[in-house]
Design a protein around this motif. Sequence first.
Motif, PDB file in Angstrom:
ATOM      1  N   ALA A  44       0.739  -1.207   0.050  1.00 50.47           N
ATOM      2  CA  ALA A  44      -0.034   0.036  -0.033  1.00 50.47           C
ATOM      3  C   ALA A  44       0.978   1.163   0.042  1.00 50.47           C
ATOM      4  N   HIS A  45       2.203   1.158   0.422  1.00 50.58           N
ATOM      5  CA  HIS A  45       3.048   2.270   0.550  1.00 50.58           C
ATOM      6  C   HIS A  45       4.267   2.166  -0.357  1.00 50.58           C
ATOM      7  N   ARG A  46       4.219   1.825  -1.481  1.00 47.01           N
ATOM      8  CA  ARG A  46       5.545   1.438  -2.212  1.00 47.01           C
ATOM      9  C   ARG A  46       6.292   2.693  -2.488  1.00 47.01           C
ATOM     10  N   PRO A  47       7.370   2.710  -2.222  1.00 47.60           N
ATOM     11  CA  PRO A  47       8.375   3.784  -2.608  1.00 47.60           C
ATOM     12  C   PRO A  47       8.557   4.024  -4.037  1.00 47.60           C
ATOM     13  N   PRO A  48       8.938   5.212  -4.537  1.00 46.42           N
ATOM     14  CA  PRO A  48       9.128   6.411  -3.815  1.00 46.42           C
ATOM     15  C   PRO A  48       7.698   7.148  -3.397  1.00 46.42           C
ATOM     16  N   LEU A  49       7.840   7.315  -2.052  1.00 50.09           N
ATOM     17  CA  LEU A  49       6.497   8.206  -1.605  1.00 50.09           C
ATOM     18  C   LEU A  49       6.720   9.660  -1.823  1.00 50.09           C
ATOM     19  N   THR A  50       5.390  10.295  -1.973  1.00 47.19           N
ATOM     20  CA  THR A  50       5.681  11.710  -2.335  1.00 47.19           C
ATOM     21  C   THR A  50       5.897  12.608  -1.177  1.00 47.19           C
ATOM     22  N   THR A  51       5.471  12.157   0.078  1.00 50.93           N
ATOM     23  CA  THR A  51       6.257  12.627   1.322  1.00 50.93           C
ATOM     24  C   THR A  51       6.843  11.533   2.422  1.00 50.93           C
ATOM     25  N   ARG A  52       7.612  12.133   3.018  1.00 52.03           N
ATOM     26  CA  ARG A  52       8.123  11.006   4.176  1.00 52.03           C
ATOM     27  C   ARG A  52       7.130  10.684   5.145  1.00 52.03           C
ATOM     28  N   ASP A 103      12.492  -2.041   3.670  1.00 48.03           N
ATOM     29  CA  ASP A 103      11.718  -1.932   2.776  1.00 48.03           C
ATOM     30  C   ASP A 103      11.057  -0.749   2.112  1.00 48.03           C
ATOM     31  N   LEU A 104      10.669   0.273   3.158  1.00 45.74           N
ATOM     32  CA  LEU A 104       9.975   1.453   2.768  1.00 45.74           C
ATOM     33  C   LEU A 104      11.215   2.466   3.382  1.00 45.74           C
ATOM     34  N   PRO A 105      12.004   2.756   2.484  1.00 47.19           N
ATOM     35  CA  PRO A 105      13.245   3.447   2.989  1.00 47.19           C
ATOM     36  C   PRO A 105      12.786   5.237   3.221  1.00 47.19           C
ATOM     37  N   ASP A 106      11.716   5.553   2.464  1.00 46.11           N
ATOM     38  CA  ASP A 106      11.458   6.841   2.586  1.00 46.11           C
ATOM     39  C   ASP A 106      10.419   7.000   4.031  1.00 46.11           C
ATOM     40  N   THR A 107      10.675   6.341   5.041  1.00 46.66           N
ATOM     41  CA  THR A 107       9.953   6.480   6.407  1.00 46.66           C
ATOM     42  C   THR A 107      10.762   6.359   7.496  1.00 46.66           C
ATOM     43  N   ASP A 108      10.027   7.075   8.668  1.00 46.21           N
ATOM     44  CA  ASP A 108      10.713   7.076   9.792  1.00 46.21           C
ATOM     45  C   ASP A 108       9.931   6.071  10.786  1.00 46.21           C
TER      46      ASP A 108
END
Length: 278
Positions: free
Chosen positions: A101-109, A129-134
């Motif tokens: 549901a949240h495949r990168p690249p994401l538009t926002t972190r 697996d979701l590098p654009d996340t904290d």
Amino acid sequence: MTYNDICALLRQRYDDGEARAVARYLLEVGCNMPLTDILSGGTERLPEDELKEKIGRLVAGEPVQYVVGTAEFCHRRFHVAPGVLIPRPETEDLCRLITTAHRPPLTTRRSILDIGTGSGCIAITLALDLPDTDVEAWDISPEALKIAGQNAEKHGANVAFGNVDILTAPALGQWDIIVSNPPYIVPSESEGMEEHVLRHEPGIALFAPEDNPLLFYRAIAGYAARTLTPEGKLFFEINPLFATQLEALLGETGFSDIAIINDRFGRKRFATATNTEI
């Protein structure tokens, strides 16, 4: 000691197919021995006393993952010990629900909170697996947090860990995703559970009160309703016995788009919901 000798000893507890599978896991994962070496007599080069000690623990009922100190999860190996649950295959499906549901690249972190992290397998998998996340992960057990921290360091995952009890946690923070695999088995179900689970895996991570089976779900849903961003998502692993009650609870708490999803074995195993409270 040959591979066949090992299987013969393990048949004191397991049937033939299970004995061979456990022997292979012990040798391939615990001893880093390729299958070709196992089948061509390589086991005879292993220290026999050490091997017998591990086989003895297996025959006594200890899970092979604890004996070798490693469990497989989402194509990675995680350190496990009796202070944390052994990751289950169906929990991999929970991670895939989120990553799909949240495949990168994401538009926002994005920010993710994993409540009741145990070995850290969910939090670490999502961080990698979701590098654009904290990613932040909580657990009530200091022992579990120590193991989870070791796993994060091993895999190079950036996860912030916290010793937090969700039953008393203040409504602080803001998250795009909250995920949890909380305790959801009630004690009356223990009669149908495997002996090695009851004797060796931590009860604090398995059992909810008999008279309040949704205790942790209610606390997490209440926290999530106050701290998820608008349209933020809540993901649960659940007990199929209480799927209907949980669905109603989520609706009463103000969530929308509530869905109960089957796992790979066809059981009602996951719940997802969207926060519409602003």
